[in-house]
Enzyme design. Structure first.
Site, PDB file in Angstrom:
ATOM      1  N   CYS A 198       0.826  -1.204   0.000  1.00 40.97           N
ATOM      2  CA  CYS A 198       0.000   0.000   0.000  1.00 40.97           C
ATOM      3  C   CYS A 198       0.866   1.263   0.000  1.00 40.97           C
ATOM      4  O   CYS A 198       2.015   1.241   0.440  1.00 40.97           O
ATOM      5  CB  CYS A 198      -0.995  -0.005   1.158  1.00 40.97           C
ATOM      6  SG  CYS A 198      -0.472  -0.913   2.583  1.00 40.97           S
ATOM      7  N   GLY A 246      -4.365 -13.874 -10.941  1.00 43.35           N
ATOM      8  CA  GLY A 246      -4.907 -15.028 -11.660  1.00 43.35           C
ATOM      9  C   GLY A 246      -3.830 -15.771 -12.445  1.00 43.35           C
ATOM     10  O   GLY A 246      -2.638 -15.445 -12.334  1.00 43.35           O
ATOM     11  N   GLY A 252      -6.136 -17.102  -4.537  1.00 43.27           N
ATOM     12  CA  GLY A 252      -6.838 -15.827  -4.598  1.00 43.27           C
ATOM     13  C   GLY A 252      -7.955 -15.795  -5.622  1.00 43.27           C
ATOM     14  O   GLY A 252      -9.091 -16.231  -5.344  1.00 43.27           O
TER      15      GLY A 252
HETATM   16  C1  FMN Z   1     -10.085  -8.426  -5.703  1.00 39.78           C
HETATM   17  C2  FMN Z   1      -8.773  -8.579  -4.998  1.00 39.78           C
HETATM   18  C3  FMN Z   1      -8.564  -7.934  -3.785  1.00 39.78           C
HETATM   19  C4  FMN Z   1      -7.331  -8.063  -3.111  1.00 39.78           C
HETATM   20  N1  FMN Z   1      -7.151  -7.453  -1.909  1.00 39.78           N
HETATM   21  C5  FMN Z   1      -5.970  -7.615  -1.233  1.00 39.78           C
HETATM   22  C6  FMN Z   1      -5.784  -7.029   0.056  1.00 39.78           C
HETATM   23  O1  FMN Z   1      -6.687  -6.383   0.606  1.00 39.78           O
HETATM   24  N2  FMN Z   1      -4.578  -7.202   0.679  1.00 39.78           N
HETATM   25  C7  FMN Z   1      -3.562  -7.940   0.101  1.00 39.78           C
HETATM   26  O2  FMN Z   1      -2.502  -8.085   0.702  1.00 39.78           O
HETATM   27  N3  FMN Z   1      -3.736  -8.535  -1.110  1.00 39.78           N
HETATM   28  C8  FMN Z   1      -4.909  -8.385  -1.775  1.00 39.78           C
HETATM   29  N4  FMN Z   1      -5.081  -8.988  -2.996  1.00 39.78           N
HETATM   30  C9  FMN Z   1      -3.991  -9.781  -3.574  1.00 39.78           C
HETATM   31  C10 FMN Z   1      -4.206 -11.282  -3.352  1.00 39.78           C
HETATM   32  O3  FMN Z   1      -4.243 -11.596  -1.990  1.00 39.78           O
HETATM   33  C11 FMN Z   1      -3.094 -12.105  -4.056  1.00 39.78           C
HETATM   34  O4  FMN Z   1      -1.843 -11.754  -3.513  1.00 39.78           O
HETATM   35  C12 FMN Z   1      -3.055 -11.877  -5.559  1.00 39.78           C
HETATM   36  O5  FMN Z   1      -4.351 -11.743  -6.095  1.00 39.78           O
HETATM   37  C13 FMN Z   1      -2.322 -12.994  -6.305  1.00 39.78           C
HETATM   38  O6  FMN Z   1      -2.961 -14.239  -6.113  1.00 39.78           O
HETATM   39  P1  FMN Z   1      -4.012 -14.865  -7.176  1.00 39.78           P
HETATM   40  O7  FMN Z   1      -3.372 -14.750  -8.523  1.00 39.78           O
HETATM   41  O8  FMN Z   1      -4.218 -16.265  -6.723  1.00 39.78           O
HETATM   42  O9  FMN Z   1      -5.241 -14.038  -7.092  1.00 39.78           O
HETATM   43  C14 FMN Z   1      -6.291  -8.857  -3.686  1.00 39.78           C
HETATM   44  C15 FMN Z   1      -6.529  -9.509  -4.902  1.00 39.78           C
HETATM   45  C16 FMN Z   1      -7.742  -9.390  -5.556  1.00 39.78           C
HETATM   46  C17 FMN Z   1      -7.946 -10.112  -6.867  1.00 39.78           C
END
Ligand code: FMN
Length: 312
Positions: A135, A222, A275
């Site tokens: 952040c 993703g 995620g």
């Molecule tokens: C809609 C959305 C909201 C997310 N919100 C956060 C969050 O609040 N804090 C955080 O550390 N990561 C957040 N992430 C990141 C995910 O935790 C993760 O690190 C990232 O999406 C990669 O994993 P994935 O490809 O399996 O989605 C968010 C991801 C998505 C898609």
């Protein structure tokens, strides 16, 4: 008997022992409430809740999510009810669950991270803290905390000083090389590191001739990011194995099935977080867990720890 237990905080007084390595990633499973009734959710290794700030936030303007080929872009902007609601309303429910819940915290200053961690100290139902350093740091002109190793070290050490909970530092991939920030977190008292957060991207709405997201850029997640995430997990795991072998790595990024999860474990992850797949298949975690067990049975592997880092 297959042993799926994995320890995410081996040097911590109480440790953070998960029944299995399948966790859900922050921001993709809310606070666990909406999914609590989905069959088998209490079988997960752990739940990481939505990024939580000191005060409630309504997030960015719409549109703030879009599909991409093999993934999605989001610029939700940390919409959340604030830490006080989490402590008063959700934590008492988590305290009744078997599955540990880790609170993902997001601050705009080091002091906010410290205040968030202080408020969580001693709260029943909270098993650990995940520090989201992706952040923006308002005092550094909005540059993300995670872009700079020294800043990651300061955030980690500051949180470490005020909490007795296990601390996981969640790293940003956007510098291209996560090793410096992983080392900074490990040397400043992190019990574990998790990676990767989303990769910054954008889309254009060609009819409107404008960026698709109101925020212009968003975080890509993703299957599209899986090979990048796997490379980074493997690099960080190798680096930490040499310098901080007691600091486990949690692999995140595009994991959609048991084979993906196995790749991350073999690349050195002690656990994985899923995620984006949760949005299309809320049972993905349970299916991945079943797939891991099946693989281990077929291959005659008795403990998941035997798979961690075997490909390095
Ligand atoms: C809609 C959305 C909201 C997310 N919100 C956060 C969050 O609040 N804090 C955080 O550390 N990561 C957040 N992430 C990141 C995910 O935790 C993760 O690190 C990232 O999406 C990669 O994993 P994935 O490809 O399996 O989605 C968010 C991801 C998505 C898609």
């Amino acid at each position: 008997m297959i042993n799926l237990h994995t320890q995410l905080a081996p040097c911590h007084k109480r440790g953070l022992l998960l029944r299995n390595p399948v966790m859900v990633a922050s921001g993709t499973f809310g606070y666990g409430m909406d999914n609590a009734n989905i069959a088998g959710v209490h079988l997960l290794g752990a739940i990481t809740c939505k990024g939580t700030t000191l005060h409630p936030r309504s997030g960015n303007e719409q549109p703030r999510m879009m599909k991409t080929s093999s993934g999605m872009l989001n610029a939700i902007g940390l919409q959340n009810p604030g830490i006080h609601t989490v402590i008063e309303e959700y934590a008492p429910i988590w305290a009744t669950w078997q599955t540990p819940v880790i609170v993902n915290i997001a601050g705009e200053t080091i002091e906010e991270f410290v205040e968030l961690a202080t408020l969580l100290e001693g709260v029943e139902g909270v098993a650990g803290i995940e520090v989201n350093v992706s952040c923006p740091n308002v005092l550094a002109g909005g540059a993300v905390f995670g872009a700079d190793a020294q800043t990651v070290a300061t955030v980690t050490a500051s949180v470490r000083r005020v909490t007795t909970l296990p601390v996981i530092v969640k790293l940003s991939p956007n510098s291209g090389d996560v090793r410096p920030t992983a080392l900074a977190a490990a040397s400043s008292g992190a019990d574990a590191v998790s990676l990767i957060n989303t990769i910054t991207g954008m889309g254009i709405n060609i009819s409107k001739r404008r960026p698709t997201l109101a925020n212009v850029t968003g975080g890509l997640s993703g299957p599209a990011i899986k090979p990048v995430a796997l490379r980074m997990v493997s690099e960080v795991a190798q680096e930490l194995r040499l310098t901080y072998p007691h600091v486990p790595v949690i692999g995140i990024g595009g994991i959609s099935n048991a084979n993906d999860a196995l790749e991350f474990l073999m690349a050195g992850a002690s656990a994985i977080q899923i995620g984006t797949i949760n949005f299309t298949n809320p049972r993905a975690g349970i299916e991945i867990l079943e797939g891991l067990e099946e693989f281990m049975q077929q291959e005659g592997i008795k403990s998941i720890t035997k798979l961690i880092g075997v490909a390095l």
